[in-house]
Structure formats: C-alpha cells, structure tokens
Write a protein that holds these residues in place. Structure first.
Motif, short mmCIF file in Angstrom:
data_model
loop_
_atom_site.label_atom_id
_atom_site.label_comp_id
_atom_site.label_asym_id
_atom_site.label_seq_id
_atom_site.Cartn_x
_atom_site.Cartn_y
_atom_site.Cartn_z
N VAL A 43 0.85 -1.18 0.00
CA VAL A 43 0.00 0.00 0.00
C VAL A 43 0.89 1.24 0.00
CG1 VAL A 43 -1.61 1.33 1.41
CG2 VAL A 43 -1.93 -1.12 1.17
N LYS A 45 1.55 4.85 1.09
CA LYS A 45 1.09 5.77 2.12
C LYS A 45 1.62 7.17 1.83
CE LYS A 45 1.07 4.46 6.48
NZ LYS A 45 1.55 4.18 7.87
N GLU A 294 -4.02 6.32 1.91
CA GLU A 294 -3.53 4.96 1.64
C GLU A 294 -4.08 4.49 0.30
OE1 GLU A 294 -4.09 2.24 4.84
OE2 GLU A 294 -2.50 3.17 6.03
N VAL A 295 -3.15 4.14 -0.59
CA VAL A 295 -3.52 3.71 -1.94
C VAL A 295 -3.22 2.22 -2.07
CG1 VAL A 295 -3.16 4.05 -4.41
CG2 VAL A 295 -2.89 5.99 -2.83
N PRO A 300 -6.43 0.78 -6.68
CA PRO A 300 -5.91 2.09 -6.27
C PRO A 300 -6.96 3.19 -6.23
CG PRO A 300 -5.17 1.51 -8.49
CD PRO A 300 -5.78 0.29 -7.91
N PHE A 303 -8.62 4.47 -2.87
CA PHE A 303 -7.76 5.06 -1.84
C PHE A 303 -8.60 5.76 -0.77
CE2 PHE A 303 -8.07 8.33 -5.16
CZ PHE A 303 -8.37 9.47 -4.43
#
Length: 337
Positions: A43, A45, A294-295, A300, A303
C-alpha cells in the motif's frame, strides 16, 4: 557388503547443492520486502501537509509543525506532499535577507529532517512562497528549490519548469505539481499538463494526482471570494475529466474537507501552521490537521483518507463534517465513505 563410495559422495554433493539453492531462494524472499522492487507491491502511504507558515516574515514554526515532522519516523509515509505556503512571504516590506532567512528556517525545521528519513518530498508553491505578483518571492523560491532539488528525493518525469510546475512518479502513481499560487492558471501550464498526462507513463499509472495551492471552490468564509480560488473552476474541472486526473489536493483554505464532483475527488488539506478556519456555515471550531492517504495496489481508485490533529492521536470523524458546502463559485459535496 561393498559400499558404493561414489554414489554416497554424489548424494552428499547433490544435498549440499540443493540446500544452497534453497537457502539462497529463502534469503532472497526474506530480503524482498525491504528491497526496492517490492515497494511497488505494498500500500502506498502518502502524508499530506499544508500551510506551515506563521505570521508575515516569521522564521519560526509552530509546535504543531514540529510535532508532525517529528512523528514521520513513526508514520513512515512513502512520500510527503505539501500543498504550499511553506514560508511567510507575500509582503512588500520583506527584504531578500528576510526571505532567505525564512527558507533557511524551513530547510532546518522541515526539509532536512525529512531528507534524513529518506522520504521523498513533493510540494507545490503557495501564495506566501511564490505569489505571481511578488517577483522577489518567486525568484528566491526558485533559487531555494533549485539549490535543494536533490533533497526532495523525487523521481522526476519532467522537471524543466521546476519548481513551479513539474511531474514525478512513485510506486506507479503519477504526480503533477502545478503553479496555483495565484487564481489564474496560465495556458502554457495547461498545455504542458496535457502533454504529460497523455504520455504512456501517465496513462499506465494506477492514479494521477494533481497538487496545487489554491482550490477550485471556496469552503471557508474568509476565502469565499474571487482571487482566493481558481478563477475558472469549471474549465479546470473539465480539464481534469478529459485528461484523467483522479485527485486534486489543495491548501490555502486552512480547513480539511474531502469532496467529490463529476467523478473527481478533491482533498482540501487543513493547515498545520497558524490560522485554521471554520468551514462556511459551520459553527464548530476549526482545528489543525494533516492527512494520510492509503492507496491499495489492487484497487488504487479505492484510496482512503485518515486525518489527524497534530500533537494528539485524535482522528477527524468525517461524519462531523457538513454534507455539502456552498461557496460563491460553486458547491462542494462531501465524499461518501
């Protein structure tokens, strides 16, 4: 019984060879999470900060700014994005010596500690950093960032117009910083952005994030007027849609508010410097905030945000924010989670 020493020796050699192969494979797997290639698999950040400055000409920063910077080692973001106003310029009486002293203090208080942690630092210039009508501010801002380009740790895609507008990439997320220190976005900036966003690298990216200082729409009373927001928000919104922008991060309003319009997500970042402002129509006292995005790798576009008050562990409850904010130039609708 006759012992076949040749067979035994061959078996031992094969065992040693097989064990060595397994050990190397296991070691490689163990080391991979800390390796460069594996960073793409986790992930992403992103720590978003904005509006760090104090009063005009100040070379000091609030305890809240220092607290956020000191917490970065625990937060462990993959990249920091600063939505502008890193120093307190935009005043005619400030000398070049004053302005340089502010940038020196920013370097000592913010940029150097971030660099020691090896965290890339993406930023956009604000009106107090490089207002279009304050040429000395712009000149000295440009000099500072060119002198400290390596300290940003960014993986540049195009830095030919750095530090005013430029592009970079992190973990397959394509970032653009544009020059929104004033209300009007110059046509050449749009032309450049269009070319950037239509390159293969941008099109194949998992997300395309734009960061600029002034927002498209007003969300606080004191900035609810022309000159404090984008001069043509509908044209900007249309450009975002046509060219694949997923998220626009802005500062200037000194208030946190996540919104969505025509499929584009907007993050109005709160300040960590002086002067948090109440949202339009809101009676709740404003607070200073920073945001973590957070992706996830697999989805994605899903997020998420977590927004905190500096010097505390308190997280902003999104339910406490109004469902919509009506400014003079348009409506901002809170994003639903």
């Amino acid at each position: 019984m006759k012992i076949n020493y040749t067979a035994i020796l061959l078996s031992i050699l094969l065992f040693i060879l097989f064990s060595s192969f397994n050990f190397k494979s296991s070691a490689s797997f163990q080391d991979e999470p800390a390796g460069k290639n594996n960073r793409k698999a986790k992930v992403l950040k992103i720590c978003v900060i904005s509006d760090l400055n104090s009063s005009y000409g100040s070379t000091s920063y609030s305890d809240d700014v220092k607290a956020v910077i000191s917490q970065l080692d625990l937060i462990k973001p993959d990249i920091i994005l600063c939505a502008g106003d890193m120093v307190a310029g935009q005043k005619a009486s400030l000398s070049e010596e004053n302005i340089n002293a502010m940038w020196d203090s920013f370097k000592t208080t913010v940029l150097d500690p971030v660099r020691k942690l090896n965290i890339p630092f993406g930023f956009t210039v604000g009106n107090h950093d490089a207002s279009p009508t304050y040429l000395t501010d712009r000149k000295l801002s440009q000099k500072f960032w060119k002198d400290n380009i390596e300290a940003t740790g960014l993986d540049f895609v195009d830095s030919s117009h750095y530090p005013f507008y430029y592009s970079y990439i992190k973990n397959n997320v394509f970032f653009i910083s544009w020059d929104a220190a004033g209300a009007k976005i110059d046509p050449e900036v749009y032309d450049w952005m269009k070319k950037q966003l239509n390159e293969k690298l941008a099109k194949k990216a998992s997300l395309r994030i734009l960061i600029g200082h002034l927002p498209l729409y007003a969300i606080v009373d004191s900035k609810n007027k022309a000159g404090e927001v984008n001069s043509d928000p509908e044209a900007a919104l249309s450009f975002f849609n046509k060219n694949g922008i997923d998220l626009y991060i802005s500062g200037h309003q000194h208030a946190f508010y996540p919104a969505v319009k025509d499929g584009i997500r907007f993050l109005n970042a709160g300040c960590i410097g002086d002067g948090p402002r109440k949202l339009i129509g809101n009676t709740t006292e404003a607070v200073k905030t920073y945001t973590l995005i957070e992706v996830p790798k697999r989805k994605p576009e899903k997020f998420s945000y977590k927004t905190y008050i500096p010097n505390t562990k308190a997280e902003i409850d999104l339910k406490s924010l109004p469902d919509s904010i009506i400014g003079f130039n348009g409506i901002s609708i809170k994003e639903k989670y």
